[in-house]
Design an enzyme around this catalytic site. Structure first.
Site, PDB file in Angstrom:
ATOM      1  N   ASP A   1     -34.559 -28.081 -29.564  1.00 52.82           N
ATOM      2  CA  ASP A   1     -34.942 -27.133 -28.503  1.00 52.82           C
ATOM      3  C   ASP A   1     -34.485 -27.692 -27.149  1.00 52.82           C
ATOM      4  O   ASP A   1     -34.934 -28.764 -26.738  1.00 52.82           O
ATOM      5  CB  ASP A   1     -36.475 -26.973 -28.538  1.00 52.82           C
ATOM      6  CG  ASP A   1     -36.973 -25.892 -27.586  1.00 52.82           C
ATOM      7  OD1 ASP A   1     -36.256 -25.569 -26.622  1.00 52.82           O
ATOM      8  OD2 ASP A   1     -38.072 -25.383 -27.822  1.00 52.82           O
TER       9      ASP A   1
ATOM     10  N   HIS B   1     -34.871 -23.122 -29.250  1.00 54.64           N
ATOM     11  CA  HIS B   1     -36.090 -22.509 -28.717  1.00 54.64           C
ATOM     12  C   HIS B   1     -36.435 -21.221 -29.469  1.00 54.64           C
ATOM     13  O   HIS B   1     -37.554 -20.736 -29.398  1.00 54.64           O
ATOM     14  CB  HIS B   1     -35.908 -22.227 -27.214  1.00 54.64           C
ATOM     15  CG  HIS B   1     -37.198 -22.102 -26.467  1.00 54.64           C
ATOM     16  ND1 HIS B   1     -38.113 -23.128 -26.361  1.00 54.64           N
ATOM     17  CD2 HIS B   1     -37.744 -21.055 -25.792  1.00 54.64           C
ATOM     18  CE1 HIS B   1     -39.146 -22.731 -25.639  1.00 54.64           C
ATOM     19  NE2 HIS B   1     -38.950 -21.466 -25.297  1.00 54.64           N
TER      20      HIS B   1
ATOM     21  N   SER C   1     -43.645 -19.877 -26.573  1.00 46.09           N
ATOM     22  CA  SER C   1     -43.049 -20.358 -25.327  1.00 46.09           C
ATOM     23  C   SER C   1     -44.049 -20.235 -24.165  1.00 46.09           C
ATOM     24  O   SER C   1     -45.079 -20.901 -24.208  1.00 46.09           O
ATOM     25  CB  SER C   1     -41.743 -19.568 -25.090  1.00 46.09           C
ATOM     26  OG  SER C   1     -41.016 -20.125 -24.045  1.00 46.09           O
TER      27      SER C   1
HETATM   28  C1  MLT Z   1     -42.735 -21.836 -19.314  1.00 47.35           C
HETATM   29  O1  MLT Z   1     -42.361 -21.577 -18.189  1.00 47.35           O
HETATM   30  O2  MLT Z   1     -43.860 -21.541 -19.754  1.00 47.35           O
HETATM   31  C2  MLT Z   1     -41.782 -22.574 -20.191  1.00 47.35           C
HETATM   32  O3  MLT Z   1     -40.732 -23.068 -19.431  1.00 47.35           O
HETATM   33  C3  MLT Z   1     -41.286 -21.705 -21.294  1.00 47.35           C
HETATM   34  C4  MLT Z   1     -40.510 -20.542 -20.776  1.00 47.35           C
HETATM   35  O4  MLT Z   1     -41.101 -19.558 -20.422  1.00 47.35           O
HETATM   36  O5  MLT Z   1     -39.269 -20.645 -20.725  1.00 47.35           O
END
Ligand code: MLT
Length: 210
Positions: free
Chosen positions: A160, A191, A110
């Site tokens: 996701d 996710h 992520s």
């Molecule tokens: C991010 O901010 O890098 C993406 O939205 C993934 C997350 O951290 O939720």
């Protein structure tokens, strides 16, 4: 063990097992720490060294690797700055812990996958391969890097809610334009990670080492 030496990031480092020279560079998601990705790293490879930093940005107390303005909307100036900072950290850590910079495999989830993708696009020298779980397009550089020596696995969730399919496709196309050797795995998931895709990542890395 958590270490906060002068390398610039609170981090964990674990020595490789005898004979191994690969380093897994583990990058957690929003709200994670330097400890969270270690079990996953060990599932992917038991004998590699592990270098696992904690992101320096706090979003309502949750560590991240760069600032965002909203979900999926990134502060690009901060992202560029943090990418440089993290790249410097890998270089300093390689001097300090005596590992080979050519053997660094980034493993990010992520937000960690997003900064790993940014490292590949802006500072490709410090990462030789990458396993990206649920990545987005972090930014599109003005000049595309030559990634023809890089192996990248993207593991995406087919439903996701944070990373729609079109976003994964855009990232894969971007890496292809840079000449990367890219593999894509679609997991029947959102996710969150599933154990099946960790097995896919382990096998992918194992094949790379053959
Ligand atoms: C991010 O901010 O890098 C993406 O939205 C993934 C997350 O951290 O939720």
């Amino acid at each position: 063990m958590t270490n906060s030496t002068g390398l610039g990031f609170i981090h964990n480092f674990e020595e490789p097992k005898k004979g191994a020279d690969m380093v897994l560079f583990l990058l957690h998601g929003t709200g994670g720490t330097e400890n969270d990705m270690i079990p996953l790293g060990r599932e992917i490879n038991k004998s590699a060294a592990i270098l696992s930093p904690r992101g320096k940005i706090l979003e309502n107390g949750a560590p991240r690797f760069f600032r965002r303005l909203a979900e999926g909307v990134f502060d690009i100036d901060d992202l560029k700055f943090r990418t440089g900072e993290l790249s410097d950290f890998i270089e300093k850590a390689s001097d300090f812990y005596k590992f080979n910079l050519q053997r660094v495999v980034a493993v990010g989830y992520s937000n960690g996958a997003n900064i790993a993708a940014s490292l590949l696009l802006l500072r490709p020298k410090v990462v030789s391969a990458a396993i990206l779980f649920r990545p987005m397009v972090p930014l599109v550089p003005e000049i595309l890097p030559d990634l023809s020596t890089k192996n990248i696995l993207v593991s995406a969730g087919s439903y996701d809610p944070i990373v729609p399919k079109v976003e994964t496709d855009r990232l894969v196309d971007l890496f292809k334009k840079c000449g990367a050797n890219i593999s894509v795995h679609w997991e029947n998931s959102g996710h969150e990670l599933r154990s099946e895709e960790i097995t896919v990542a382990r096998n992918w890395l194992c094949n790379l080492l053959k």
